[in-house]
Design a protein around this motif. Structure first.
Motif, PDB file in Angstrom:
ATOM      1  N   HIS A 142      -9.693   3.386   7.991  1.00 23.45           N
ATOM      2  CA  HIS A 142      -9.493   2.483   9.127  1.00 23.45           C
ATOM      3  C   HIS A 142      -8.650   3.133  10.204  1.00 23.45           C
ATOM      4  N   HIS A 185       0.843  -1.196   0.000  1.00 25.64           N
ATOM      5  CA  HIS A 185       0.000   0.000   0.000  1.00 25.64           C
ATOM      6  C   HIS A 185       0.879   1.246   0.000  1.00 25.64           C
ATOM      7  N   HIS A 230      -7.781   6.256   2.996  1.00 23.28           N
ATOM      8  CA  HIS A 230      -6.941   5.894   1.851  1.00 23.28           C
ATOM      9  C   HIS A 230      -7.176   6.831   0.665  1.00 23.28           C
ATOM     10  N   HIS A 258       3.929   0.310   2.693  1.00 24.86           N
ATOM     11  CA  HIS A 258       3.986  -0.763   3.684  1.00 24.86           C
ATOM     12  C   HIS A 258       3.073  -1.900   3.277  1.00 24.86           C
ATOM     13  N   HIS A 281       0.879   4.603   1.170  1.00 30.23           N
ATOM     14  CA  HIS A 281       0.147   5.405   2.139  1.00 30.23           C
ATOM     15  C   HIS A 281       0.270   6.904   1.836  1.00 30.23           C
ATOM     16  N   MET A 316     -11.045   2.768   1.310  1.00 29.57           N
ATOM     17  CA  MET A 316     -11.321   2.386   2.694  1.00 29.57           C
ATOM     18  C   MET A 316     -10.826   3.432   3.682  1.00 29.57           C
ATOM     19  N   HIS A 336      -7.414   6.874   9.496  1.00 29.82           N
ATOM     20  CA  HIS A 336      -6.709   6.983   8.203  1.00 29.82           C
ATOM     21  C   HIS A 336      -7.677   6.779   7.045  1.00 29.82           C
ATOM     22  N   HIS A 350       0.112  -4.407   3.238  1.00 29.58           N
ATOM     23  CA  HIS A 350      -1.294  -4.292   3.617  1.00 29.58           C
ATOM     24  C   HIS A 350      -1.922  -5.683   3.639  1.00 29.58           C
ATOM     25  N   HIS A 407      -7.228  -2.312  13.311  1.00 34.48           N
ATOM     26  CA  HIS A 407      -7.615  -2.479  11.908  1.00 34.48           C
ATOM     27  C   HIS A 407      -7.974  -3.950  11.645  1.00 34.48           C
TER      28      HIS A 407
HETATM   29 CU1  C2O Z   1      -0.959   3.010   6.140  1.00 32.51          CU
HETATM   30 CU2  C2O Z   1      -4.519   1.097   5.147  1.00 32.51          CU
HETATM   31  O1  C2O Z   1      -2.733   2.065   5.684  1.00 32.51           O
END
Ligand code: C2O
Ligand code: CU
Length: 442
Positions: A406, A64, A359, A105, A66, A404, A357, A107, A413
Motif C-alpha cells: 500500500h 503492525h 509488508h 504502529h 513494519h 499486502m 510499502h 494498523h 491507504h
Molecule cells: Cu507501516 Cu501497512 O504499514
C-alpha cells in the motif's frame, strides 16, 4: 561474533493519555504505555520477540511490525487477525531475523490512531554492528492541532477532500513526541542516528545543519558502504540510519526539512524539527568501516517484469477521487508462489508522491525511470515520485498467507490505495488462505 538467540518479552498497553509536547502544550495522545512514542523495543538478530498488547482504548486496534519478516499471522493487519477489542489482549510472537531499524504502529483506523501517537521503534541489533559513541532513535512526526492543542477534525466536505487527497499534514513538528527538542551531543564524537518518519503524510527532506552525514542503513539494515550526503528525502514510513558527527564544541545545528515540492504542488519552506547543541569534547571510540556488508543482487537490471502495478486516481462522485492500485480500491491481487522471484514494475501515473510499502518482505530497487539506482539496498518503503516508475525485485520465502502492499500516506491507504495478495506454498498450506477479513474503512 555471534548472537545467542533468546526470548525478549514486552508488555504494551494501548490507551489514551495526556502528553506534553512542549511546556504548556498538552495533547490527548493515544499510544503505548503512556508515552509518545511508545517504548523503544530492542532485540538481537535471531531473538524471539513476544509482545503482549492490552487494549484499553475505546475502540479496536491492531499492531503492525513494519519491516519485520515475520509469519503472515503475526503481521498485524485486519486481513490476518481479529482486531484487539477494548479490554482485550493479544500476544504477538515472532523471530526477528534481520538487524535494522524497524517500527511498530497501529494498523486500525490509522489516520486517527497514528496521528495521535500509536507508534514506536523496534530496534534489532547485531553483534557485528559498527561501533559508535552513542546511538539514538529519532521518530519524526507532525500533528495538526487547533490553537488550544486539540487534534483538528476535518470539518466540511472540502476539508475532508483535501485531507484525503493530500494526506494529513500538521504544523506542529515533533521529534520523539516533543516539539523542537534540543539534543545535546559531545564534540568529537560520532553517533548512530536511527531516523524514522512516523508522520501520516509529511515528507522530510532531512538536513542536519547542512553538514554532511553518512547514510549507513536503510529500511532493511546496513548498506554495503556508507554514503556521504547533506540531505535525504525521508518518506512516510521510511527509515535511514546515519553516522552523524563529529562536530565542534559550541556548534548549534538545526535538524530540519529543506524546501521541496510536496503533494500540494507548491514548494514547501524549510521546517524546523529540533536542534543539536554540541557540548565539550569527549574521547571517541567510534569506528565506521568502509565495507559494512555485502548485499547480493536479487536480479539483473533488465530482468523482465513478472507483474505490473499501476498507481492511479480515479474519478468518483462520492469521494472526489479514488485512490487506487490497478484501478481498484482495496483490491485483491494475484497470488505469488514461494520461491518464484518477483519482478514488479510499479507505475505511478499520478502527479503526487506515493511511498510504496510492501509488508513482510524486503525488495531491491532495480530501476527508477529506467535507470539503475546508484547503490544497492534492502527496502520495504520506497517513494515513487510523480509520473515515475520503479522496478523492484523480491523473493517470497516460505511464509504463506495473506499479505499486502500500500501507499504509506495513511489517508491514501485508507482511501483505497492498497491491495492484498496471497503467498502460496504448495508444500505448506496457509490454513487461513481462503479467508479474508474485510474491515477496511470504505
Ligand atoms: Cu507501516 Cu501497512 O504499514
Ligand atoms: Cu499515496
Amino acid at each position: 561474533m555471534e548472537n545467542h538467540p533468546t526470548t525478549v518479552s514486552y508488555h504494551l498497553e494501548a490507551s489514551k493519555f495526556p502528553w506534553n509536547i512542549a511546556p504548556g502544550k498538552t495533547v490527548e495522545a493515544w499510544g503505548f504505555n503512556g508515552q509518545l512514542p511508545g517504548p523503544v523495543l530492542k532485540a538481537k538478530k535471531g531473538d524471539t520477540l513476544v509482545v503482549r498488547i492490552k487494549n484499553t482504548l475505546p475502540e479496536p486496534t491492531i499492531v503492525h511490525w513494519h519491516g519485520i519478516r515475520l509469519p503472515a499471522a503475526m503481521d498485524g493487519t485486519g486481513d490476518v487477525q481479529k482486531p484487539i477489542g477494548p479490554g482485550e489482549t493479544f500476544e504477538y510472537r515472532f523471530v526477528v531475523p534481520d538487524a535494522g531499524t524497524f517500527w511498530y504502529h497501529s494498523h486500525a483506523n490509522e489516520t486517527v490512531q497514528m496521528e495521535r501517537g500509536m507508534y514506536g521503534a523496534l530496534i534489532v541489533e547485531d553483534a557485528g554492528d559498527p561501533v559508535f559513541d552513542q546511538e539514538r532513535v529519532l521518530m519524526f512526526d507532525d500533528m495538526k492541532l487547533t490553537a488550544d492543542h486539540q487534534f483538528t477534525v476535518p470539518g466540511g466536505r472540502l476539508d475532508r477532500w483535501g485531507e484525503s487527497h493530500f494526506g494529513r499534514e500538521g504544523d506542529t513538528f515533533l521529534i520523539n513526541g516533543s516539539e523542537t527538542p534540543v539534543l545535546g551531543m559531545a564534540a568529537g564524537q560520532m553517533e548512530r542516528w536511527r531516523l524514522i518518519n512516523a508522520s501520516s503524510a509529511r515528507y522530510i527532506r532531512l538536513s542536519i545543519g547542512g553538514k554532511p552525514f553518512r547514510m549507513i542503513g536503510t529500511d532493511g539494515g546496513l548498506l554495503e558502504t556508507p554514503r556521504t550526503m547533506t540531505d535525504y528525502l525521508l518518506a512516510p514510513g521510511e527509515r535511514i540510519d546515519a553516522a552523524v558527527g563529529p562536530f565542534a564544541a559550541g556548534e548549534t545545528l538545526s535538524i530540519e526539512s529543506l524546501p521541496y515540492k510536496g503533494n500540494h504542488g507548491k514548494i514547501r519552506a524549510g521546517e524546523h524539527y529540533g536542534t543539536v547543541s554540541v557540548g565539550p569534547r569527549q574521547i571517541s571510540r567510534a569506528f565506521l568501516p568502509e565495507q559494512l556488508r555485502t548485499i547480493e543482487p536479487l536480479a539483473a537490471q533488465d530482468a523482465p517484469a513478472t507483474r505490473k502495478l499501476k498507481i492511479s486516481l480515479g474519478l468518483s462522485l462520492q469521494n472526489g477521487a479514488d485512490f487506487q492500485f490497478n484501478r481498484t480500491r482495496h483490491g485483491l491481487d494475484q497470488p505469488v508462489r514461494v520461491g518464484e522471484l518477483q519482478i514488479w514494475e510499479v507505475n505511478n501515473s499520478t502527479l503526487m508522491h506515493h511511498p510504496f510499502h510492501l509488508h513482510g518482505f524486503f525488495f531491491q530497487v532495480l530501476e527508477v525511470d529506467g535507470k539503475m539506482p546508484e547503490y544497492r539496498a534492502w527496502k520495504d518503503t520506497f517513494n515513487i515520485a510523480p509520473s515515475s516508475k520503479i522496478k523492484i525485485a523480491w523473493m517470497p520465502d516460505s511464509r504463506p498467507g495473506m499479505w499486502m502492499y500500500h501507499c504509506h500516506v495513511l489517508e491514501h491507504h485508507t482511501a483505497g490505495m492498497m491491495a492484498n495478495f496471497e503467498v502460496v506454498d504448495p508444500e505448506q498450506p496457509a490454513g487461513q488462505a481462503n479467508h479474508r477479513h474485510v474491515n477496511h474503512c470504505h
